[in-house]
Design an enzyme around this catalytic site. Structure first.
Site: not given
Ligand code: NDP
Length: 240
Positions: A132, A145
């Site tokens: 990401s 995350y």
């Protein structure tokens, strides 16, 4: 027939779109996720669907070996399955950290280990791990995350080097915000609201799962001797 492509998290979002695009182009597929009914609904030709939790290595490996009996050894695995439970580390439950580390990191490592030996032996094969932009830049309320996605970048680069003498490619893909179900699993309503407000205020929304899937397919279809090691792909309007 083309070689076997394994896609994790194919019941939704990027994984589902990847399944459609690879299938349209004639690749045989193994699709895995926990919601097998959504995989089967896709009704794609030359496709095996298996209910797999990627944190369960035996289940994951059994599915891959089963598909390989029909379609031959895996040439590409896309370790895409992931969860994003945004939260502030001050008050987020450790169960949410654990879930993200288990799925986003251990799940990816399981997938890599299952296919790695055969790829080394055949001196061919590609592993694509989905990280990401949160794996290359920090974002508020993303601590756990980000930890999981930075881990994917780190481990992908290490294994890329280790597999390079065997002509096996490891790529990592770092997408920015794209509309999927990903944010819906975050349990903190204020953080979810903030995420939507940020998207609205920046105008992020042009980039689609199709753009990302197309880019991943392009990277895979480059010659085996060419490795597009890292792809960062985001909406032009994404500011971070
Ligand atoms: P979705 O929520 O739409 O899809 C997530 C997929 O992961 C689902 O198919 C889900 O299937 C699967 N999954 C989750 N947990 C497990 C598990 N334990 N075992 C097997 N499969 C699992 O999100 P996206 O498509 O957006 O996310 C795909 C990847 O892209 C993730 O790794 C995410 O972190 C990453 N990403 C997404 C971005 C975005 O903005 N959308 C940006 C950057 C990265 P099921 O529930 O059926 O098991």
């Amino acid at each position: 027939m083309k070689k076997l492509v394994v896609i994790t998290g194919a019941s939704s979002g990027f994984g589902k779109e990847l399944a459609k695009q690879f299938s349209e182009d004639g690749y045989p597929l193994l699709l895995v996720a926990r919601r097998i009914e959504l995989l089967e609904e896709l009704n794609l030709p030359n496709t095996i669907c298996k209910k797999v939790d990627v944190t369960n290595k035996d289940e994951f490996e059994n599915a891959i070996r089963f598909a390989e009996e029909t379609y031959g050894k895996t040439d590409l695995i896309i370790n895409n399955a992931g969860v994003m439970l945004l939260g502030n580390i001050e008050n987020q439950g450790a169960n949410e950290w654990q879930q993200m580390l288990d799925v986003n990191v251990m799940g990816v490592m399981n997938g890599m280990q299952i296919v790695m030996d055969d790829m080394k032996e055949s001196k061919c094969g590609t592993i694509i791990n989905i990280s990401s932009i949160a794996g290359v830049k920090p974002f508020g309320n993303h601590a756990a995350y980000c930890a999981s996605k930075y881990a994917v970048v780190g481990l992908s680069e290490v294994v890329r080097g280790e597999l390079s003498p065997y002509n096996v490619r490891v790529m990592r893909v770092c997408p920015g915000a794209v509309d999927t179900d990903l944010i819906t699993h975050t349990t903190d309503e204020d953080i979810k609201k903030g995420y939507h407000e940020w998207k609205e205020s920046t105008g992020v929304g042009s980039i689609s799962v199709s753009d990302v899937a197309k880019t991943i397919k392009f990277a895979y279809e480059l010659p085996q001797g060419v490795n597009l090691r890292e792809i960062q792909i985001a909406d032009t309007r994404q500011d971070a």
